[in-house]
Design a protein around this motif. Structure first.
Motif, short mmCIF file in Angstrom:
data_model
loop_
_atom_site.label_atom_id
_atom_site.label_comp_id
_atom_site.label_asym_id
_atom_site.label_seq_id
_atom_site.Cartn_x
_atom_site.Cartn_y
_atom_site.Cartn_z
N THR A 314 0.83 -1.21 0.00
CA THR A 314 0.00 0.00 0.00
C THR A 314 0.86 1.26 0.00
N ARG A 315 1.91 1.25 0.79
CA ARG A 315 2.79 2.42 0.84
C ARG A 315 3.52 2.62 -0.50
N LEU A 316 3.93 1.53 -1.13
CA LEU A 316 4.62 1.65 -2.42
C LEU A 316 3.68 2.17 -3.50
N GLN A 317 2.49 1.63 -3.56
CA GLN A 317 1.56 2.02 -4.62
C GLN A 317 1.00 3.43 -4.41
N SER A 318 0.97 3.89 -3.16
CA SER A 318 0.48 5.24 -2.89
C SER A 318 1.58 6.28 -2.94
N GLY A 319 2.84 5.85 -3.07
CA GLY A 319 3.94 6.79 -3.14
C GLY A 319 4.45 7.24 -1.78
N LEU A 320 3.96 6.63 -0.70
CA LEU A 320 4.43 7.03 0.63
C LEU A 320 5.83 6.50 0.91
N GLU A 321 6.18 5.36 0.31
CA GLU A 321 7.49 4.77 0.52
C GLU A 321 8.45 5.32 -0.53
N GLN A 322 9.27 6.27 -0.14
CA GLN A 322 10.20 6.90 -1.06
C GLN A 322 11.56 6.20 -1.00
N PRO A 323 12.20 5.95 -2.16
CA PRO A 323 13.51 5.28 -2.16
C PRO A 323 14.56 6.13 -1.47
N GLN A 324 15.49 5.46 -0.78
CA GLN A 324 16.63 6.10 -0.14
C GLN A 324 17.90 5.53 -0.79
N PRO A 325 18.32 6.11 -1.92
CA PRO A 325 19.46 5.51 -2.65
C PRO A 325 20.77 5.67 -1.90
N GLU A 326 21.59 4.64 -2.05
CA GLU A 326 22.94 4.66 -1.49
C GLU A 326 23.80 3.71 -2.30
N ALA A 327 25.13 3.86 -2.17
CA ALA A 327 26.04 3.00 -2.92
C ALA A 327 25.93 1.57 -2.40
N LEU A 328 25.80 0.61 -3.34
CA LEU A 328 25.58 -0.79 -2.97
C LEU A 328 26.56 -1.67 -3.74
N PRO A 329 27.44 -2.40 -3.05
CA PRO A 329 28.30 -3.38 -3.74
C PRO A 329 27.46 -4.59 -4.15
N LEU A 330 27.11 -4.66 -5.39
CA LEU A 330 26.10 -5.61 -5.84
C LEU A 330 26.56 -7.06 -5.70
N ALA A 331 27.82 -7.36 -6.00
CA ALA A 331 28.27 -8.76 -5.95
C ALA A 331 28.16 -9.33 -4.54
N ALA A 332 28.68 -8.62 -3.55
CA ALA A 332 28.61 -9.11 -2.17
C ALA A 332 27.17 -9.14 -1.68
N TRP A 333 26.39 -8.17 -2.09
CA TRP A 333 24.99 -8.13 -1.66
C TRP A 333 24.21 -9.32 -2.19
N LEU A 334 24.45 -9.70 -3.46
CA LEU A 334 23.76 -10.85 -4.05
C LEU A 334 24.18 -12.16 -3.38
N GLN A 335 25.45 -12.26 -2.98
CA GLN A 335 25.88 -13.47 -2.28
C GLN A 335 25.10 -13.66 -0.99
N ARG A 336 24.84 -12.59 -0.27
CA ARG A 336 24.05 -12.70 0.96
C ARG A 336 22.61 -13.11 0.66
N GLN A 337 22.05 -12.59 -0.45
CA GLN A 337 20.69 -12.98 -0.82
C GLN A 337 20.63 -14.47 -1.16
N LEU A 338 21.64 -14.97 -1.85
CA LEU A 338 21.65 -16.39 -2.19
C LEU A 338 21.81 -17.26 -0.95
N GLN A 339 22.61 -16.83 0.00
CA GLN A 339 22.78 -17.59 1.23
C GLN A 339 21.49 -17.68 2.03
N ARG A 340 20.70 -16.62 2.02
CA ARG A 340 19.41 -16.65 2.73
C ARG A 340 18.46 -17.68 2.14
N GLN A 341 18.53 -17.88 0.82
CA GLN A 341 17.65 -18.84 0.16
C GLN A 341 18.26 -20.24 0.10
N GLN A 342 19.50 -20.40 0.59
CA GLN A 342 20.19 -21.68 0.44
C GLN A 342 19.48 -22.79 1.19
#
Length: 476
Positions: A314-342
């Motif tokens: 609801t917050r996303l579709q109504s625009g209440l949830e605004q993105p907070q961009p920041e620098a993200l190391p994508l390779a390390a971040w994806l490894q953590r996502q894969l470990q959570r689903q392992q």
């Protein structure tokens, strides 16, 4: 405040347009008529004055030298009085009876061979005048029989002529034409003020019929549409209105489906809790209290996850949830996502594999990106058949997750993103909100999320960003 009337608006526009057109046409016609009559009047003046000068020359030739010619003005003037005055060198001034009632000041000094016209006023009388200079031939009678040499003949005489004519008749004609040109548009406008509203209301009758048809269409009568009116101006309006009705019906159907799904999910979890407590209270089992409380906690966690997902959606579709961009190391971040689903993947015999080279850095909102990637990976691990490999392909333009989907059909892709939609019976923790959240989060981040099914029955979830957005999203 009373709303504006379309009939009154059209009537006003037509009346104003008619006023401008008829008034402008009457003004132009009046100018043309005045100009033409004035030209004819001046031409008539010049003709009479020229005839008068010719008569003076003829009478000068025929009359004895000691007699003055007697001229008659108004040969062409009709009923309008005419006056004249002639001044010749060496001759007494000639004038009409009575003489001209008005003369231009010092007219003799300002007269040459070029005819000059002027309007003169005397009391209530308005006169048109013309003046010009002409030459009178020598008087042959003045020399007598003894005059034999050219030196005995007098020279040509220079003459000045002032000719005037009463222009009351012409003014009356001009006034009559002015009244005609004034009253005709006024009469036409009066008729228009009466006829145009009736004509406009009759012309707008199909719109009134259309409004009457719209009155019976609403949310309580889905599926109804307006029939084409056969009018070129109204049919596009009917088409657009029917499109709006179609979108309204689709929206209402989705809302009813959402309400039904939410009620079902909530009722199911609550019913499980109630059944568990009633069975354990009436027919105690051999299970210990920690095991029972663990099952209650799991049911509560699933219900909490559903409510949390709905709030975030609801917050996303109504625009209440605004993105907070920041620098993200994508390779390390994806490894953590894969470990959570392992753990889930290993339990179902599914292998997770990462391929490709990610961009050096990504500037985005990690929490919203986790909503997208986490739900895509979770769905892939939950619905991929045992022994399959879920592959994550990385590139500079995005990422792609593919897994086998033997039971999925191409038309099922149209339902991806709908709330509480599931292809298979519900698994634990899945309420059919994952893809809806992923779509909403991708839209909030300005990303594009697409699904396609290839010939080998493998589902590809492609998360990408357009080239023109690369500079805004990716930072090397």
């Amino acid at each position: 405040m009373k709303p504006a009337s379309l009939s009154a608006r059209i009537t006003t526009l037509l009346v104003v347009t008619s006023l401008l057109v008829l008034g402008g046409g009457a003004k132009l016609m009046d100018w043309r008529v005045d100009h033409e009559l004035e030209s004819r009047f001046q031409q008539n003046l010049l003709t009479q004055a020229s005839a008068l000068s010719t008569m003076l020359q003829l009478e000068q030739d025929e009359a004895p030298g000691d007699q003055r010619p007697h001229l008659q003005a108004g040969l062409l003037g009709g009923d309008s009085p005419t006056f004249y005055e002639v001044r010749c060198d060496g001759m007494p001034a000639l004038h009409s009876t009575p003489p001209p009632p008005a003369s231009p000041p010092d007219w003799a000094r300002q007269t040459d061979s070029q005819p000059r016209f002027a309007d003169l006023h005397h009391a209530d009388q308005q006169l048109g005048s013309v003046r010009f200079a002409f030459t009178l031939p020598p008087d042959e009678h003045s020399g007598g029989p003894a005059a034999r040499s050219p030196s005995d003949h007098p020279a040509y005489r220079a003459c000045l002529l002032l000719f005037e004519q009463d222009r009351s008749t012409t003014n009356e004609i001009l006034l009559a034409i002015d009244w005609i040109l004034l009253l005709s548009p006024a009469l036409a406008l009066g008729i228009a003020l009466i006829a145009v509203p009736l004509i406009v209301r009759r012309g707008l009758r199909p719109m009134t019929v259309l409004v009457d048809r719209m009155r019976d269409i609403g949310p309580n009568a889905p599926g109804q549409r307006l029939a084409a009116s056969g009018m070129r101006e109204l049919d596009p309006l009917v088409t657009r209105f029917n499109d709006v009705l179609g979108r309204m019906d689709d929206g209402l159907a989705r809302e009813r489906q959402f309400a039904s799904g939410l009620a079902h999910e909530t009722r199911t979890r609550l019913a499980e809790l109630r059944a568990l407590t009633e069975v354990e209270s009436r027919y105690p089992s051999d299970r210990g209290l920690p095991e029972i409380l663990g099952e209650v906690g799991q049911i509560g966690a699933e219900l909490e996850a559903t409510v949390t997902a709905l709030l975030l959606l609801t917050r996303l579709q109504s625009g209440l949830e605004q993105p907070q961009p920041e620098a993200l190391p994508l390779a390390a971040w994806l490894q953590r996502q894969l470990q959570r689903q392992q753990g889930q993947a290993a339990a179902r015999g599914v292998t997770l594999q990462l391929e490709g080279a990610p961009p050096a850095g990504l500037r985005t909102d990690p929490a919203l990106l986790e909503v997208i990637v986490g739900n895509l990976l979770g769905n892939a691990c939950a619905y991929a058949p045992a022994g399959d490999t879920v592959t994550v392909h990385l590139s500079a333009n995005g990422l792609e997750i593919d897994n086998a989907a033997p039971e999925l059909r191409a038309d099922d892709l149209l339902n991806f993103g709908q709330r509480f939609w599931r292809k298979q019976p519900p698994h634990a923790g899945h309420a059919g909100l994952g893809l809806a959240l992923a779509h909403a989060a991708a839209e909030a981040l300005g990303l594009r999320l697409e699904f396609r099914l290839d010939a080998g029955q493998r589902l590809h979830a492609v998360l990408s960003w357009p080239n023109q957005m690369t500079q805004r999203i990716i930072r090397s």
